[in-house]
Scaffold this motif. Structure first.
Motif, PDB file in Angstrom:
ATOM      1  N   ALA A  58      35.305  13.201  11.081  1.00  0.00           N
ATOM      2  CA  ALA A  58      35.939  12.195  11.941  1.00  0.00           C
ATOM      3  C   ALA A  58      34.919  11.182  12.432  1.00  0.00           C
ATOM      4  CB  ALA A  58      36.626  12.879  13.120  1.00  0.00           C
ATOM      5  N   ALA A  59      33.738  11.660  12.810  1.00  0.00           N
ATOM      6  CA  ALA A  59      32.708  10.767  13.322  1.00  0.00           C
ATOM      7  C   ALA A  59      32.194   9.818  12.247  1.00  0.00           C
ATOM      8  CB  ALA A  59      31.555  11.597  13.898  1.00  0.00           C
ATOM      9  N   LEU A  60      32.023  10.322  11.036  1.00  0.00           N
ATOM     10  CA  LEU A  60      31.539   9.482   9.942  1.00  0.00           C
ATOM     11  C   LEU A  60      32.603   8.493   9.469  1.00  0.00           C
ATOM     12  CD1 LEU A  60      29.622  12.245   7.960  1.00  0.00           C
ATOM     13  CD2 LEU A  60      28.584  10.227   9.022  1.00  0.00           C
ATOM     14  N   ASP A  61      33.842   8.952   9.341  1.00  0.00           N
ATOM     15  CA  ASP A  61      34.917   8.064   8.893  1.00  0.00           C
ATOM     16  C   ASP A  61      35.208   6.956   9.907  1.00  0.00           C
ATOM     17  OD1 ASP A  61      35.428   8.954   6.376  1.00  0.00           O
ATOM     18  OD2 ASP A  61      37.347   9.908   6.827  1.00  0.00           O
ATOM     19  N   SER A  62      35.072   7.276  11.192  1.00  0.00           N
ATOM     20  CA  SER A  62      35.387   6.288  12.234  1.00  0.00           C
ATOM     21  C   SER A  62      34.226   5.344  12.506  1.00  0.00           C
ATOM     22  CB  SER A  62      35.767   7.005  13.535  1.00  0.00           C
ATOM     23  OG  SER A  62      34.654   7.722  14.059  1.00  0.00           O
ATOM     24  N   GLY A  63      33.056   5.639  11.955  1.00  0.00           N
ATOM     25  CA  GLY A  63      31.889   4.801  12.199  1.00  0.00           C
ATOM     26  C   GLY A  63      31.129   5.156  13.460  1.00  0.00           C
ATOM     27  N   THR A  64      31.526   6.237  14.144  1.00  0.00           N
ATOM     28  CA  THR A  64      30.787   6.675  15.332  1.00  0.00           C
ATOM     29  C   THR A  64      29.357   7.034  14.953  1.00  0.00           C
ATOM     30  OG1 THR A  64      32.856   7.558  16.248  1.00  0.00           O
ATOM     31  CG2 THR A  64      30.801   8.313  17.256  1.00  0.00           C
TER      32      THR A  64
END
Length: 493
Positions: A225-231
């Motif tokens: 989730a963090a990688l896909d969202s750009g976080t």
């Protein structure tokens, strides 16, 4: 005199019409309710009046039928009953069916219209076709490795082929012999009562019917989730995470098992399973992206069938920030079946694509004619393919340099993630030990097996339980068996 004969003839015609109407009412209108009436003995007599079709593993039957010569003539038998009980379930004259015996009951009992060359004729004559065969995706060697690895400890193992969704092993322990429930004698009733009151719940299929807090294995989902969202855009950049981390809006401080987690990069945090980093990462990513990613992996899906029903894995959709922080590390109300966590690992191995898990390869008539095949399909895309590649890198680091060293296989690329999930009042229960992994043999383009192991052995010393110590060696044995089975199937040495 003629008038009396005419009246008698009319009366006879009326009586004949009444009989015909009643026959139509009984045979057509009320046929369904009469057939399901518990007092109707003809249905079970017919049902058990012929051998039941078989369930096959590696092309060999693991079930059979025994002619007792009694009114309910054929009883179900099982080869290696405890080994395959989480796959087959039971078929009992008294207690019905479960699992694959239930899901494929029509075919196995011979009532499936697809078995009949003339289905309408069977409907009219109430004839029954010979029971068909169910050919499973289970590989016997992989199933045995998982069963032996658990060694009777309470827990479960699920193994998948990532590119197809085929279930290679499905084990729940402790297990039971489903043949104990075949027949109608007092011993069957005694076995039923004993199995149901047993504290260890041997008839509970822990692999698909029980959910657990996934603990740190859920960090794969949080990282996605963090990688896909750009976080997070750089695996090696500091995450600005304090140690300890105070849960937002509370005075509760979250800590780690070891040192070195303060401001750790995602790579370091994943490798050493830093709770503080991932809790903050979940909050920084936000509820909506976390819920979306969890759903894409298969969480919150109440309709999953393999074809037996699978318990719904849960990721709450309404959380405050403190709850989200705990959920992001696989705690709070986050729950998952072992099959679900095998799907998480398989999605990483398969470029982010979640293939529909399935237990049945194909069904056939008793003489081998094809009835149906299970089509391979994609349930959803859990993450971007580039994110999956980065997670494969992170999971490989866990095995090569981190907490999952016990899963390493010489000459094989192995990725994994450990987990130790707290539970019970004030988290004082013996932690659940988790390990999820995948393996890619030399020369293979993609990983060919993904595994999830959970151990809930309440007799173990709390300090001796860890995903890397308890569950990873089992996963390694299962992966080795799967790789060898795949090589043998391809004609390898």
């Amino acid at each position: 005199m003629t008038r009396h004969i005419r009246h008698a003839a009319v009366l006879c015609a009326l009586l004949l019409a009444a009989l015909l109407v009643n026959a139509v009412r009984v045979q057509l209108v009320e046929a369904g309710s009469l057939e399901t009436n518990p007092a109707n003995r003809r249905v079970p007599i017919a049902r058990f009046g012929q051998p039941r079709g078989d369930i096959l593993v590696d092309g060999r039957p693991v079930t059979g039928s025994k002619d007792t010569g009694e009114q309910l003539r054929y009883e179900r038998t099982y080869a290696n009953g405890p080994l395959y009980a989480p796959v087959t379930g039971f078929a009992s004259q008294v207690y019905g069916t479960s699992l694959l015996e239930e899901a494929e009951d029509g075919l196995l009992s011979g009532t499936d219209p697809m078995l009949a060359p003339l289905p309408l004729w069977n409907d009219l004559t109430r004839a029954r076709s010979p029971g068909g065969e169910v050919r499973t995706t289970i590989r016997a060697a992989v199933q045995r490795a998982a069963f032996s690895g658990l060694g009777g400890k309470r827990g479960a193992v699920a193994a998948l082929e990532p590119s197809t969704g085929k279930i290679l092993a499905l084990v729940s322990a402790p297990s039971y012999d489903p043949e104990r429930l075949s027949g109608t004698g007092s011993a069957v009733a005694d076995s039923w009562a004993e199995l149901n009151r047993a504290r260890e719940k041997p008839m509970l299929n822990r692999a698909i019917r029980r959910t657990y807090p996934p603990g740190s294995t859920f960090k794969v989902v949080t990282a996605a989730a963090a990688l896909d969202s750009g976080t997070v855009t750089d695996l090696d950049a500091p995450t600005r995470s304090p140690d300890p981390y105070t849960l937002p809006g509370t005075r509760t401080r979250l800590t780690n098992e070891g040192d070195g987690c303060a401001d750790a990069s995602l790579r370091q945090a994943f490798q050493w399973s830093c709770n503080t980093v991932f809790a903050k990462l979940g909050v920084d990513t936000g509820l909506e992206p976390m819920v979306r990613t969890a759903r894409n992996f298969g969480f919150n899906d109440a309709d999953l069938r393999i074809p037996s029903a699978v318990a719904r894995s849960n990721f709450d959709t309404s959380l405050d920030k403190a709850q989200l922080a705990l959920s992001a590390i696989g705690q709070y109300d986050t729950r998952a079946t072992p099959l679900q966590m095998a799907m998480v690992s398989a999605a990483v191995a398969n470029g982010g694509s979640v293939r529909a898990p399935h237990l049945v390869d194909r069904t056939t008539t008793d003489d081998g004619d094809l009835v149906a095949t299970t089509g391979q399909r994609t349930l959803r895309q859990a993450m971007h393919p580039a994110t999956a590649m980065r997670l494969r890198e992170l999971m490989t680091d866990v095995v090569e340099k981190g907490t999952g060293a016990n899963a390493a296989i010489p000459g094989v690329v192995v990725g994994g993630k450990t987990g130790t999930a707290q539970h019970g009042v004030d988290n004082n229960g013996t932690p659940y030990a988790w390990f999820i992994s995948w393996a890619q043999a030399p020369g293979d383009i993609e990983p060919s097996v993904a595994v999830a192991v959970v151990i809930e052995d309440a007799a173990a010393d709390r300090g001796d339980i860890s995903g890397g110590g308890s569950a990873a060696p089992i996963a390694r044995a299962v992966m080795e068996a799967a790789l060898k089975a795949a090589a043998d199937a391809d004609g390898g040495p």
